[in-house]
Design a protein around this motif. Structure first.
Motif, PDB file in Angstrom:
ATOM      1  N   TYR A  70      38.007  26.883   3.884  1.00 49.36           N
ATOM      2  CA  TYR A  70      38.499  26.692   2.522  1.00 49.36           C
ATOM      3  C   TYR A  70      37.338  26.700   1.524  1.00 49.36           C
ATOM      4  O   TYR A  70      37.415  27.351   0.478  1.00 49.36           O
ATOM      5  CB  TYR A  70      39.282  25.376   2.423  1.00 49.36           C
ATOM      6  N   THR A  81      37.104  23.727  -6.212  1.00 44.81           N
ATOM      7  CA  THR A  81      37.820  23.078  -5.112  1.00 44.81           C
ATOM      8  C   THR A  81      38.868  22.130  -5.680  1.00 44.81           C
ATOM      9  O   THR A  81      38.698  21.572  -6.760  1.00 44.81           O
ATOM     10  CB  THR A  81      36.857  22.287  -4.208  1.00 44.81           C
ATOM     11  N   ILE A 100      46.032  25.912  -2.350  1.00 46.92           N
ATOM     12  CA  ILE A 100      44.786  26.145  -1.613  1.00 46.92           C
ATOM     13  C   ILE A 100      44.871  27.344  -0.686  1.00 46.92           C
ATOM     14  O   ILE A 100      43.879  27.760  -0.106  1.00 46.92           O
ATOM     15  CB  ILE A 100      44.368  24.900  -0.808  1.00 46.92           C
ATOM     16  N   LEU A 104      41.861  29.359   1.356  1.00 45.58           N
ATOM     17  CA  LEU A 104      41.839  29.101   2.793  1.00 45.58           C
ATOM     18  C   LEU A 104      41.976  30.397   3.579  1.00 45.58           C
ATOM     19  O   LEU A 104      41.230  30.634   4.537  1.00 45.58           O
ATOM     20  CB  LEU A 104      42.955  28.126   3.188  1.00 45.58           C
TER      21      LEU A 104
END
Length: 147
Positions: A70, A81, A100, A104
């Motif tokens: 990630y 992030t 995400i 990822l």
């Protein structure tokens, strides 16, 4: 299933199994073993080794490995992030694919390609150097017997 490369250990089947198994180990999907088995059959590489290598990502190693994927994905995509708390549930998976998920999957794909390529190349080098060393020992033994 009758192909000898699926069951025997030779340079091509072992190196290929490392490529298939490591690739699937870094893809964050369920049923990695099934994917690895299908890949081993498709590419005619060692089936047990390819399936066993997906266990690099196991319940203990999944969090740090996929968190690293990630982080790599956010770096490559230029994203910040996001704070999230991992849950092992279908709701979390469905919700996280829009937040995400892109980072990822990008990081996982990069790691899958990188580590599968490295695994393939390293196993080829190890196999060849082992064969070369064994041949060298045979030559030395043969020369000592002649002396």
């Amino acid at each position: 299933m009758h192909d000898a490369n699926l069951w025997h250990l030779n340079r091509k089947s072992v190196a290929g199994a490392f490529a298939v198994g490591l690739f699937n180990a870094f893809i964050p999907v369920p049923f990695q073993m099934w994917l690895s088995a299908a890949g081993a059959i498709l590419f005619r590489v060692n089936l047990p080794l390819a399936v066993g290598l997906v266990w690099i990502t196991n319940p203990f190693t999944i969090p740090p490995i996929f968190f690293g994927c990630y982080m790599l994905g956010t770096f490559v995509l230029g994203q910040e992030t996001q704070n999230f708390k991992f849950e092992l549930s279908w709701d979390f998976l469905a919700e996280s694919m829009s937040t995400i998920g892109p980072a990822l999957m990008t990081g996982s794909f990069i790691c899958a390609v990188t580590f599968s390529t490295l695994g393939y190349l390293v196993m080829n080098v190890i196999w060849r150097s082992t064969v070369k060393s064994n041949w060298q020992k045979r030559l030395e033994t043969r020369q000592q017997k002649q002396d």
